[in-house]
Design an enzyme around this catalytic site. Sequence first.
Site, PDB file in Angstrom:
ATOM      1  N   ASP A   1      50.119  13.567 -15.560  1.00  0.00           N
ATOM      2  CA  ASP A   1      50.164  13.561 -17.015  1.00  0.00           C
ATOM      3  C   ASP A   1      49.371  12.347 -17.499  1.00  0.00           C
ATOM      4  O   ASP A   1      49.157  11.398 -16.733  1.00  0.00           O
ATOM      5  CB  ASP A   1      51.631  13.492 -17.451  1.00  0.00           C
ATOM      6  CG  ASP A   1      51.788  13.243 -18.938  1.00  0.00           C
ATOM      7  OD1 ASP A   1      51.165  13.983 -19.728  1.00  0.00           O
ATOM      8  OD2 ASP A   1      52.524  12.306 -19.302  1.00  0.00           O
TER       9      ASP A   1
ATOM     10  N   ASP B   1      49.527  10.659 -21.234  1.00  0.00           N
ATOM     11  CA  ASP B   1      50.214   9.744 -22.136  1.00  0.00           C
ATOM     12  C   ASP B   1      51.511   9.216 -21.524  1.00  0.00           C
ATOM     13  O   ASP B   1      52.377   9.983 -21.107  1.00  0.00           O
ATOM     14  CB  ASP B   1      50.518  10.438 -23.463  1.00  0.00           C
ATOM     15  CG  ASP B   1      49.258  10.827 -24.205  1.00  0.00           C
ATOM     16  OD1 ASP B   1      48.686   9.962 -24.882  1.00  0.00           O
ATOM     17  OD2 ASP B   1      48.833  11.992 -24.081  1.00  0.00           O
TER      18      ASP B   1
ATOM     19  N   GLU C   1      51.128   6.715 -26.156  1.00  0.00           N
ATOM     20  CA  GLU C   1      51.055   8.095 -26.618  1.00  0.00           C
ATOM     21  C   GLU C   1      49.905   8.128 -27.617  1.00  0.00           C
ATOM     22  O   GLU C   1      50.010   7.592 -28.733  1.00  0.00           O
ATOM     23  CB  GLU C   1      52.363   8.529 -27.284  1.00  0.00           C
ATOM     24  CG  GLU C   1      53.550   8.596 -26.346  1.00  0.00           C
ATOM     25  CD  GLU C   1      53.493   9.798 -25.417  1.00  0.00           C
ATOM     26  OE1 GLU C   1      52.901  10.830 -25.801  1.00  0.00           O
ATOM     27  OE2 GLU C   1      54.043   9.694 -24.300  1.00  0.00           O
TER      28      GLU C   1
ATOM     29  N   ARG D   1      52.550  17.507 -35.718  1.00  0.00           N
ATOM     30  CA  ARG D   1      52.044  16.139 -35.656  1.00  0.00           C
ATOM     31  C   ARG D   1      50.567  16.075 -36.033  1.00  0.00           C
ATOM     32  O   ARG D   1      50.140  15.198 -36.788  1.00  0.00           O
ATOM     33  CB  ARG D   1      52.270  15.565 -34.258  1.00  0.00           C
ATOM     34  CG  ARG D   1      53.730  15.217 -33.969  1.00  0.00           C
ATOM     35  CD  ARG D   1      53.931  14.741 -32.546  1.00  0.00           C
ATOM     36  NE  ARG D   1      53.902  15.850 -31.594  1.00  0.00           N
ATOM     37  CZ  ARG D   1      53.891  15.707 -30.280  1.00  0.00           C
ATOM     38  NH1 ARG D   1      53.877  14.495 -29.746  1.00  0.00           N
ATOM     39  NH2 ARG D   1      53.883  16.750 -29.489  1.00  0.00           N
TER      40      ARG D   1
ATOM     41  N   SER E   1      47.091  17.250 -19.646  1.00  0.00           N
ATOM     42  CA  SER E   1      47.764  16.570 -20.754  1.00  0.00           C
ATOM     43  C   SER E   1      47.988  17.493 -21.945  1.00  0.00           C
ATOM     44  O   SER E   1      47.161  18.349 -22.250  1.00  0.00           O
ATOM     45  CB  SER E   1      46.908  15.374 -21.191  1.00  0.00           C
ATOM     46  OG  SER E   1      47.439  14.764 -22.341  1.00  0.00           O
ATOM     47  N   GLY E   2      49.105  17.245 -22.614  1.00  0.00           N
ATOM     48  CA  GLY E   2      49.334  17.870 -23.912  1.00  0.00           C
ATOM     49  C   GLY E   2      48.662  17.074 -25.011  1.00  0.00           C
ATOM     50  O   GLY E   2      48.821  17.381 -26.192  1.00  0.00           O
TER      51      GLY E   2
ATOM     52  N   LYS F   1      50.729  23.420 -18.502  1.00  0.00           N
ATOM     53  CA  LYS F   1      50.537  22.388 -17.480  1.00  0.00           C
ATOM     54  C   LYS F   1      50.840  22.947 -16.096  1.00  0.00           C
ATOM     55  O   LYS F   1      50.100  22.699 -15.129  1.00  0.00           O
ATOM     56  CB  LYS F   1      51.448  21.190 -17.769  1.00  0.00           C
ATOM     57  CG  LYS F   1      50.990  20.300 -18.910  1.00  0.00           C
ATOM     58  CD  LYS F   1      51.849  19.050 -18.968  1.00  0.00           C
ATOM     59  CE  LYS F   1      51.278  18.043 -19.944  1.00  0.00           C
ATOM     60  NZ  LYS F   1      51.977  16.750 -19.868  1.00  0.00           N
TER      61      LYS F   1
ATOM     62  N   ASP G   1      56.300  12.023 -17.269  1.00  0.00           N
ATOM     63  CA  ASP G   1      57.383  11.225 -17.848  1.00  0.00           C
ATOM     64  C   ASP G   1      58.223  11.956 -18.883  1.00  0.00           C
ATOM     65  O   ASP G   1      59.304  11.494 -19.234  1.00  0.00           O
ATOM     66  CB  ASP G   1      56.811   9.966 -18.494  1.00  0.00           C
ATOM     67  CG  ASP G   1      56.079  10.273 -19.796  1.00  0.00           C
ATOM     68  OD1 ASP G   1      56.522   9.827 -20.866  1.00  0.00           O
ATOM     69  OD2 ASP G   1      55.054  10.988 -19.746  1.00  0.00           O
TER      70      ASP G   1
ATOM     71  N   ASN H   1      58.075  17.928 -21.343  1.00  0.00           N
ATOM     72  CA  ASN H   1      57.014  18.929 -21.241  1.00  0.00           C
ATOM     73  C   ASN H   1      56.286  18.859 -19.891  1.00  0.00           C
ATOM     74  O   ASN H   1      55.395  19.656 -19.620  1.00  0.00           O
ATOM     75  CB  ASN H   1      56.017  18.797 -22.397  1.00  0.00           C
ATOM     76  CG  ASN H   1      55.230  17.501 -22.353  1.00  0.00           C
ATOM     77  OD1 ASN H   1      55.791  16.447 -22.056  1.00  0.00           O
ATOM     78  ND2 ASN H   1      53.958  17.564 -22.656  1.00  0.00           N
TER      79      ASN H   1
END
Length: 285
Positions: free
Chosen positions: A82, A84, A91, A128, A172-173, A217, A240, A243
């Site tokens: 991942d 962030d 983030e 967001r 990554s998201g 992912k 972490d 997700n």
Amino acid sequence: MTIHHLVLQSLTLSAEQAEQVAALAQAQGLQRLSATAARLLDVQTDADTRAEVRDWCERNGIDQAFVPKGSRLSDCKVLVMDMDSTLINIECIDEIADIAGVKPKVAEITEAAMRGEIADFSESLRRRVALLAGLPARALEQVYAERLRLNPGAERLIETAQAAGIKVMLVSGGFTFFTDRLRERLKLDSAQANDLEIENGVLTGKVRGEIIDAQGKAVRLREFARRHGAAPEQVIAMGDGANDLQMLGAAGWSVAYHAKPIVREQTRYALNVSGLDGVLNWFEA
């Protein structure tokens, strides 16, 4: 029955601490790896012992990992991370939001999503990103240059993995603006993320195309592993947040890195105080 070693790591691992855990785990020997790490040999692995060791280590700020004896890094083929708060210290969307003056609103949604309180990651991301509409795209460069830092041990972990023949992917998201730069900087084999829509040098508040969520992912990890001939037990995955759980569940070496409680509870391994390169101490030369 598989014999296990127990690897201990902390910022300051004393000989006394290592010996105390060795007694709890009924270790047959103790091998000092460094000033911050030790390997306890041929330990007990029943549920009661594991729980006692875990609780003692948590109280004393020590990372612990029960690892099959003879595990070698070169036996793994794929490392998936991942971005962030795992590979990097921030983030990204929260820092972009800070420049836009809406960080509290965005960070609140981010935290709820990472804790697993918002089940639909795609919807949380859209909410967001919508708050960023109208922000000049140069803010992304400002975040990358001024705020983004690699987490401790990142470069050593990746360089050592690559030297062992392991293929490395960042999934990554977050956003391609950052993953593309990290892929080039760290010479990664692949980087997958979401694409922020930019028109006339300004963020539109939208994401282009399919959003990479928890399932996305996991799908990308499996595709990357298949491409490189890696069975689940040859895959290391690190994350972490909530997700990341599906992705972590597809890896034999699932690692919660400085993670939310929901993630630590559902992964096989955790690094709570060590840097990313703490992974390397689990493997024998």
